[in-house]
Motif scaffolding. Sequence first.
Motif, short mmCIF file in Angstrom:
data_model
loop_
_atom_site.label_atom_id
_atom_site.label_comp_id
_atom_site.label_asym_id
_atom_site.label_seq_id
_atom_site.Cartn_x
_atom_site.Cartn_y
_atom_site.Cartn_z
N GLU A 70 0.82 -1.20 0.00
CA GLU A 70 0.00 0.00 0.00
C GLU A 70 0.86 1.26 0.00
OE1 GLU A 70 -2.52 -0.50 3.40
OE2 GLU A 70 -3.86 -1.89 2.35
N ILE A 71 1.95 1.24 0.75
CA ILE A 71 2.85 2.39 0.79
C ILE A 71 3.53 2.58 -0.56
CG2 ILE A 71 5.01 3.24 1.79
CD1 ILE A 71 4.04 1.96 4.45
N ILE A 72 4.01 1.52 -1.16
CA ILE A 72 4.65 1.61 -2.49
C ILE A 72 3.67 2.18 -3.49
CG2 ILE A 72 5.57 0.25 -4.41
CD1 ILE A 72 6.67 -1.71 -2.28
N ILE A 73 2.45 1.68 -3.49
CA ILE A 73 1.43 2.14 -4.44
C ILE A 73 1.04 3.58 -4.17
CG2 ILE A 73 -0.97 1.79 -5.16
CD1 ILE A 73 -0.43 -1.26 -4.58
N GLY A 74 0.86 3.94 -2.90
CA GLY A 74 0.48 5.30 -2.55
C GLY A 74 1.52 6.33 -2.96
N ILE A 75 2.79 6.03 -2.74
CA ILE A 75 3.86 6.96 -3.13
C ILE A 75 3.94 7.07 -4.65
CG2 ILE A 75 6.36 7.31 -3.14
CD1 ILE A 75 6.38 6.11 -0.29
N ALA A 76 3.87 5.95 -5.34
CA ALA A 76 3.95 5.97 -6.81
C ALA A 76 2.80 6.78 -7.41
CB ALA A 76 3.94 4.55 -7.37
N ALA A 77 1.59 6.60 -6.89
CA ALA A 77 0.43 7.31 -7.43
C ALA A 77 0.50 8.81 -7.11
CB ALA A 77 -0.86 6.72 -6.87
N ALA A 78 0.93 9.15 -5.91
CA ALA A 78 0.98 10.55 -5.49
C ALA A 78 2.02 11.35 -6.26
CB ALA A 78 1.24 10.64 -3.99
N LYS A 79 3.05 10.68 -6.80
CA LYS A 79 4.11 11.39 -7.51
C LYS A 79 3.77 11.67 -8.97
CE LYS A 79 8.05 10.36 -4.68
NZ LYS A 79 9.43 9.92 -4.62
N VAL A 80 2.63 11.20 -9.45
CA VAL A 80 2.24 11.46 -10.84
C VAL A 80 1.79 12.92 -10.97
CG1 VAL A 80 0.54 10.88 -12.63
CG2 VAL A 80 1.61 9.07 -11.28
N ASP A 81 2.27 13.60 -12.02
CA ASP A 81 1.87 14.98 -12.25
C ASP A 81 0.36 15.05 -12.47
OD1 ASP A 81 4.42 16.03 -12.03
OD2 ASP A 81 4.83 15.87 -14.18
N GLY A 82 -0.28 15.98 -11.79
CA GLY A 82 -1.72 16.14 -11.92
C GLY A 82 -2.49 15.60 -10.73
N VAL A 83 -1.82 14.79 -9.89
CA VAL A 83 -2.47 14.26 -8.69
C VAL A 83 -2.35 15.30 -7.59
CG1 VAL A 83 -2.41 12.47 -6.92
CG2 VAL A 83 -2.08 11.87 -9.32
N TYR A 84 -3.49 15.71 -7.04
CA TYR A 84 -3.48 16.68 -5.93
C TYR A 84 -3.20 15.96 -4.62
CZ TYR A 84 -4.99 20.20 -2.61
OH TYR A 84 -5.03 21.09 -1.57
N SER A 85 -3.99 14.91 -4.34
CA SER A 85 -3.78 14.13 -3.13
C SER A 85 -4.52 12.81 -3.25
CB SER A 85 -4.27 14.88 -1.88
OG SER A 85 -5.68 14.97 -1.90
N MET A 86 -4.24 11.95 -2.30
CA MET A 86 -4.93 10.67 -2.23
C MET A 86 -6.07 10.82 -1.22
SD MET A 86 -3.11 8.92 -4.31
CE MET A 86 -3.46 7.21 -4.01
N ARG A 87 -7.14 10.06 -1.42
CA ARG A 87 -8.27 10.12 -0.49
C ARG A 87 -7.89 9.46 0.81
NH1 ARG A 87 -13.35 6.40 -1.06
NH2 ARG A 87 -11.95 5.09 0.10
N GLY A 88 -8.24 10.10 1.89
CA GLY A 88 -7.96 9.53 3.20
C GLY A 88 -9.23 9.39 4.01
N SER A 89 -9.11 8.71 5.12
CA SER A 89 -10.24 8.54 6.03
C SER A 89 -10.10 9.52 7.18
CB SER A 89 -10.26 7.11 6.55
OG SER A 89 -9.10 6.88 7.32
N LEU A 90 -11.05 9.50 8.09
CA LEU A 90 -10.99 10.36 9.26
C LEU A 90 -9.74 10.05 10.09
CD1 LEU A 90 -12.28 12.48 11.09
CD2 LEU A 90 -13.55 10.64 12.19
N ALA A 91 -9.42 8.79 10.21
CA ALA A 91 -8.21 8.40 10.96
C ALA A 91 -6.96 8.96 10.30
CB ALA A 91 -8.13 6.88 11.06
N VAL B 76 5.47 -1.51 -8.50
CA VAL B 76 5.21 -2.75 -7.76
C VAL B 76 6.01 -3.90 -8.37
CG1 VAL B 76 3.44 -4.46 -7.19
CG2 VAL B 76 2.97 -2.03 -6.89
N LEU B 77 6.05 -3.98 -9.68
CA LEU B 77 6.82 -5.04 -10.34
C LEU B 77 8.31 -4.89 -10.06
CD1 LEU B 77 6.74 -7.50 -12.19
CD2 LEU B 77 6.96 -5.94 -14.13
N PHE B 78 8.82 -3.66 -10.14
CA PHE B 78 10.25 -3.41 -9.92
C PHE B 78 10.65 -3.71 -8.48
CE2 PHE B 78 13.49 -0.32 -8.49
CZ PHE B 78 14.56 -0.81 -9.21
N MET B 79 9.84 -3.27 -7.52
CA MET B 79 10.24 -3.37 -6.11
C MET B 79 9.91 -4.71 -5.47
SD MET B 79 9.42 0.46 -4.76
CE MET B 79 10.31 0.25 -3.23
#
Length: 140
Positions: A26-47, A101-104
Motif C-alpha cells: 500500500e505504501i509503495i502504491i500510494g507513493i507511486a500514485a501521489a508522484k504522478v503529475d496532476g495528482v493533488y492528493s490521495m483520499r484519506g479517512s478520518l483516521a 510494484v513489479l520493480f520493487m
Amino acid sequence: MADNIVLKNEETNDLGRIEMAPEVLEIIIGIAAAKVDGVYSMRGSLANNISALLGRQNRGKGVKLSNTDTDLAVDIYTFLNYGVSVPKVANEIQEKVRQQVLFMTGIELAAVNVHIQGMVPEKEEPTVDPNNLFEENGDE
C-alpha cells in the motif's frame, strides 16, 4: 487484507520464504500514485486526517488491495488538480503503479483501478485591498 503476501522467488533456493505485509504494498502504491503529475492528493479517512494533524503521514491512504488465490488487484482513490486531462493522468497512475510494484516486489498486478474522487481548483489569492474595502474611487 490481513494475510501477508508471499513473494515467489524466481531462483530456487532453500533459504526460506519471503513474506510481505500488505501495508508495504500500500505504501509503495500510494507513493507511486501521489508522484504522478496532476495528482493533488490521495483520499484519506478520518483516521488519516487525525494522524496528519498529529504530524504522522500515512503514505498508504487512498489504496485498497484485494486478492484472490492467484491475482492481486488494487483500487486507488485520488483527487486531481483542476485542468488536467483525467484519462491521461489516470493512465499514467496505472502505469507508474504497475511498474513500481513489479520493480520493487516482482509482483504482477492483475488490475490497477483508478477512482477519481474529485477535482481541486487552484487556490486563488484574495484581490481585496484592505485599505479600500468598498472599492471607493478617489475621484469623488
